[in-house]
Design an enzyme around this catalytic site. Structure first.
Site, PDB file in Angstrom:
ATOM      1  N   LYS D 166      -6.732 -13.912  76.096  1.00 12.07           N
ATOM      2  CA  LYS D 166      -5.797 -13.049  76.814  1.00 12.07           C
ATOM      3  C   LYS D 166      -6.458 -11.706  77.155  1.00 12.07           C
ATOM      4  O   LYS D 166      -6.219 -11.135  78.222  1.00 12.07           O
ATOM      5  CB  LYS D 166      -4.535 -12.819  75.970  1.00 12.07           C
ATOM      6  CG  LYS D 166      -3.504 -11.869  76.607  1.00 12.07           C
ATOM      7  CD  LYS D 166      -3.023 -12.346  77.962  1.00 12.07           C
ATOM      8  CE  LYS D 166      -1.821 -11.633  78.510  1.00 12.07           C
ATOM      9  NZ  LYS D 166      -1.613 -10.255  78.200  1.00 12.07           N
ATOM     10  N   GLU D 173      -7.989  -9.162  85.233  1.00  7.71           N
ATOM     11  CA  GLU D 173      -6.842  -8.606  85.977  1.00  7.71           C
ATOM     12  C   GLU D 173      -7.138  -7.177  86.457  1.00  7.71           C
ATOM     13  O   GLU D 173      -6.834  -6.832  87.601  1.00  7.71           O
ATOM     14  CB  GLU D 173      -5.644  -8.630  85.025  1.00  7.71           C
ATOM     15  CG  GLU D 173      -4.349  -8.094  85.532  1.00  7.71           C
ATOM     16  CD  GLU D 173      -3.344  -7.993  84.361  1.00  7.71           C
ATOM     17  OE1 GLU D 173      -3.061  -9.019  83.716  1.00  7.71           O
ATOM     18  OE2 GLU D 173      -2.860  -6.869  84.092  1.00  7.71           O
TER      19      GLU D 173
END
Lengths: 297, 297, 297, 297
Positions: D166, D173
């Site tokens: 993550k 991102e």
């Protein structure tokens, strides 16, 4: 020897002084009558004995172009023009050709040293033919710092090589300044370090990072230890942009020079459109709070 | 004054020599008997008169840790230990506390100058208490370059500040090297420029970019004008990584130091996994040819 | 409607197919007779009813230029030329003017989608006059993906705006690929992560990073989980370089697009001159070992 | 199945809703009584039948730590805790060990999707043992998007692998957002481009750069075409910093992720100390004008 000098600004004015102190006869022209020795380019040409040598020291771009066109009008076969400004090297060949049509020679000269050149001498990088350069060598030898010629002067190659070399010099200069400045910001952010100025002062001797720029930063911090009086807004004068463009043409990766250039662009923005878009995106997917314009923050 | 010195490698060996030339009495210990003055740390302690001062000059990390633990065993209350290696500054406080339990003082000292320090002096950045530092000042004054003390020495702050400052010094050093190196690559790629070495030589005097590192690159290029004998594979020794990590902790943007660090990582890869993934992507969407491994190309 | 199509390579061939499936009459010309419908540009012009529309889909640069010059010869007043290749947007105005002398219109069209466009439709960004664009809209509507027109087609502005927009699209594309690729390298380097491919597969749905490129990387990793068969050597096709150059002109900082471009340059070097210079410098000041060329490492 | 859920903020609240809609029995605890189903952790434990499963969805750092310590007190052997927050992966092993002392299992789960997860499903990346994960699979299957399990869920590896994955997801991102945002700034700076929003809208279909984030930027620009109401000030939540730190540990070059992180730091500064130092340097050597603080400019 005798020299015509066009442009008596921050650089040209000091160069005239250093050359005169070195025993040369300098006739300077500048549009500001209070510093000019002659009224115009024609007057400059008339006051010099042929074959003449004229050094152009004006802002790069249109003013340099106009000056060279003007000199082509008033000079004669066998004369020689030196462009000592920060012209883009791609301008040099057209300028040389324009002058060559009238039998006038051309040298492009990169001049480093800023306001300190008057007393310490200027670092010189020149492009042109061996003969043209030999002819001006007495001038170069006075302008450059004392010591071995090869330590402050280089005949870098044919026309264009001088300005190309100066452009790279300035690209490096951008990255060096950023390096010292990033280090300063890290030092200033850490509470353990009592006084970044004292650190920069201590680095002036014995360390691997010592340099002239490093000394100047120590000096600047002495004058204003927290740089409280100075804004981060920073202009760029062309050479940094050109260095990155030429690196792209040559397929040379220059991440640190590019980062330094982009940091200057950013310093001149009130708010970064890129970061506004990033903030807008975070708000869209995460419901993250954004700072609304006009709110304190 | 009298000093114990642990570690007689490239740095420690030269420091012993410079200190002896400066009139100090140095007892050196090194695991290699051929350079060591005493057989072990106990022997070192025994050969020094209390209150003793011992300078540790060994590789950072476990060896420094073990050495300090070992010194805590053989030294006594009132003695003083200096860690002159490139320890991460976060190690300093634990080391100081470990020694303080026995009443032993601690100074962290960043030492710059490399192999040139023997003759030119070492740039020194130290952290610790005023009293401890005053006590060792004769040693610092001999190690540092001649001239005003503040130009080659700084008491940067409390324990940890010396190594923090040295860490930032090395982070800057990474970025400076990259700046000069990028400029070299641009110069070397452009046909107009006849001889990049001559340019680097000319920059040593009068230019804005002149520096000690700049002189060294001119020297390296003189020895091997196309760097044909040298590989780009470049190690990194910790300080660059730590500088970026500390900058992240302090929320300080350091793009050019980070770019310099990443360039070193990349220099040690046979092929870049990042670029393999980029090439794979281009192939997927565009049908662009990729270079298959094992094919010439 | 009827359309001439010059260039039946990877893109043009598929576009002809999609257009024919969409009910258009396409006459294609390509120098390779086995795919061409007509023998030459004159034959192309002769086989179309006026006012003609001809789409040019050839490599950017000289071939595009020659094709447009050739079309100016064989087309007539009232005809219209579309440059759908990856021309630099600065070429568009000269091309439009060249054609305008004969009363021929011009549209520049950026076409995205690669080999997938045949089945999924092409993203279109066009520049030109409202009238010219309205005239070709049936073609654009067949080429673009199904769905609302504004989701796969934009009339970005006057002549040049289409290619400018496509150039920025590709600049972004470079940076997106680097982002996914850097993440891949971090995942692949960490032992905890069993299978980076499974991660990329899992990211295709529900995550913030999901995208078409992300799906393609999952697919590429499925075909070759360690990218063992692929080299990191990566070409760049112009738009990335131009994006950085235009950003510099516009004073827009683009660190991540520039980093992506430089990574491609670097991927094509056997050894980095920049890093050779860094290694040489480290050797000079620190006596650090360097890897000599030809030695194993 | 039955699930305890600690933390009913932006993420946890929506997850409870999605799970209940999926037919699960969810007992939620939150310190805010108005959203909480039970008064405290003990009440949560009491309301669940053993062997219990409790999902923790609270801010990373001390609050997660305290929650896990608290659950260790009230849960029993055979129970299972899932940390679904954005904890640093290095916290996972200590948490797992702390719980293992009482025979309680542990899974770390990275959850992506933001406020959209409620309706579209959450991308899930989990770390832990096969047995523990199999036990919670009905919960994962409801939270993840519909479709094949492997397209929205990955068992990335042992404890820690979920949060590591993550973390990398979020690092990517950051870089993706910067890529789109830099492109936006270039488009917005060029007069030829009439409406950057229309361009972003057109890119949502058929282009290589299409993605979920790309759609969100089109949406944000539709709501505020010039982003006039939004400030560039951008927080960062940890994962970006950690990704760069882990990349450094793993010696992986991540220039574009690092650039994105630094851009956020910079966005939060009133003025850049780095650029103040650069401006001070320019002033020192060149006599270049600097902007004095307090002057308009």
């Amino acid at each position: 020897m005798q020299l015509g000098l066009v442009g008596l600004g921050k650089m040209g004015f000091n160069m005239r002084e250093r050359l005169r102190e070195g025993g040369h006869e300098v006739v300077g022209f500048d549009p500001r009558p209070e510093v000019s020795d002659v009224p115009d380019l024609a007057g400059l040409a008339a006051s010099l004995q042929g074959p003449r040598v004229v050094w152009v020291m004006v802002p790069s771009g249109p003013i340099t172009r106009e000056t060279i066109v003007g000199l082509a009008d008033v000079l004669s076969e066998g004369d020689l023009v030196i462009d000592g400004g920060n012209s883009r090297y791609t301008e040099d060949k057209p300028h040389a050709e324009l002058l060559a049509h009238k039998g006038i020679g051309f040298i492009d000269a990169g001049v480093s040293g800023g306001i300190w050149g008057l007393t310490e001498g200027y670092g010189l990088m020149v492009g042109g033919s061996d003969d043209d350069i030999a002819r001006v060598m007495p001038i170069f030898d006075t302008l450059r710092p004392p010591g071995p010629r090869e330590d402050g002067f280089v005949h870098a190659g044919p026309v264009g090589a001088g300005h190309f070399t100066k452009m790279v010099h300035n690209g490096i200069e951008y990255a060096l300044m950023t390096a010292y400045a990033e280090g300063y910001e890290v030092l200033a952010a850490e509470d353990l370090v009592k006084d970044p100025q004292a650190v920069y002062q201590a680095w002036t001797n014995g360390t691997v990072v010592r340099s002239w720029l490093q000394q100047l930063l120590a000096k600047a911090l002495k004058e204003d230890p927290e740089l409280a009086q100075i804004s981060g807004y920073t202009e760029d004068s062309g050479e940094g942009r050109w260095t990155v463009e030429e690196a792209i043409r040559l397929r040379v990766p220059v991440p640190s020079i590019a980062a330094s250039l982009f940091a200057r662009f950013l310093s001149r923005q009130d708010d970064s459109p890129t970061m506004k878009a990033v903030a807008a995106l975070r708000n869209q997917f995460g419901g993250h709070a954004v700072k609304r314009v006009g709110l304190s923050g």
